[in-house]
Design an enzyme around this catalytic site. Sequence first.
Site, PDB file in Angstrom:
ATOM      1  CG  PHE A   1      -2.161  -0.959   1.223  1.00 45.09           C
ATOM      2  CD1 PHE A   1      -3.325  -0.303   0.722  1.00 45.09           C
ATOM      3  CD2 PHE A   1      -2.063  -2.076   1.653  1.00 45.09           C
ATOM      4  CE1 PHE A   1      -4.373  -1.173   0.826  1.00 45.09           C
ATOM      5  CE2 PHE A   1      -3.282  -2.820   1.502  1.00 45.09           C
ATOM      6  CZ  PHE A   1      -4.389  -2.540   1.205  1.00 45.09           C
ATOM      7  CG  ASP A   2       0.880   5.774  -2.013  1.00 48.02           C
ATOM      8  OD1 ASP A   2       2.155   5.928  -1.695  1.00 48.02           O
ATOM      9  OD2 ASP A   2       0.040   6.574  -2.357  1.00 48.02           O
ATOM     10  CB  VAL A   3       1.099   6.456   3.071  1.00 47.63           C
ATOM     11  CG1 VAL A   3       0.430   7.223   4.127  1.00 47.63           C
ATOM     12  CG2 VAL A   3       1.685   5.295   3.729  1.00 47.63           C
TER      13      VAL A   3
ATOM     14  CG  ASP B   1      -2.453   8.487  -5.025  1.00 47.09           C
ATOM     15  OD1 ASP B   1      -1.529   7.925  -4.297  1.00 47.09           O
ATOM     16  OD2 ASP B   1      -2.274   9.762  -5.295  1.00 47.09           O
TER      17      ASP B   1
ATOM     18  CB  ILE C   1      -3.011  -0.905  -3.410  1.00 47.02           C
ATOM     19  CG1 ILE C   1      -3.384  -2.398  -3.604  1.00 47.02           C
ATOM     20  CG2 ILE C   1      -4.265  -0.058  -3.324  1.00 47.02           C
ATOM     21  CD1 ILE C   1      -3.066  -3.154  -2.535  1.00 47.02           C
TER      22      ILE C   1
END
Length: 296
Positions: A8-10, A179, A177
């Site tokens: 995961f990106d933050v 954005d 994952i």
Amino acid sequence: MLYTDLLFDVDDTLLQFKKGEEAALQTIFADYGIDYADGFETFRTISSALWQAAEAGEITVPTILETRFMKWLDAYQLEGDGVALDERFRSLLAADDYSFDGAYDMLRRLERHHRLSIVTNGVGNTQDARLKRSNLDSFFAYRFVSSEIGVQKPDERFFEAVNETIPEFQAERALVIGDSLTSDMEGARRAGIPSCWFNPERASIPNQPIDYIIHDYADLERLVAWQEPVRIRIDHYQLEEERVYVGDRSMIDNLMWLEDWHAVEKQLHALGFLRTTKPAHLVLDFDTQLKYVLHT
């Protein structure tokens, strides 16, 4: 299980960076008597240019932290310590819970069957504080931070660190994952890891290869439960762009073959299919009486 590791990106994936940034900058700008809209436009121009340079490998993250507020102060001919101001800014980012609605519950469910890790281009202690403030920090077995690794996503070396650190890591069994198209999705492509673009704003579909395009966390939870993804392309002379959807192969049996491609597209949505930019396995050709063929 389709994927073992979820990376995961933050920012703007788990935590609403823009919301936290606005609150932090409003406080800082007010202290200097600078109008928020004007101050933000100046800061965004400076900061964006620096982060783009960092993604390109031209500068390091510490350079950003040392210079962005100094440049901002110089733009208004203000006196101040740019480094101290940056530290204050990052502290204010962690002053409140800026997690997306549903992030905690989503991670709680996913951790039961997946190994969760953080992959971020942010600053380590800042991200740690923000995740802790949002009660999300305990879900992650590993954390990978560009300022600590020494390179930023999309640099291949960032994900080499992931591969070397996580036990029995398999790129094809992992999912990035995030954005950002330029760091998260491009980084996943370079590393040979499947990609999932978090696109809640429903921005235009890009040309670059992306395995899954999701609009919310429910989409993510659904796709990681699939057993065998299959990609379906809708062909029709009226379509100006290629439309490829991905979903669980078991759902194909529930698809009714209608003459109207719009109706079939609605069915794909209802069956949980997601947009993808990867090549299709199957083709639904509405110019040849709805025959589907194996894509070779």
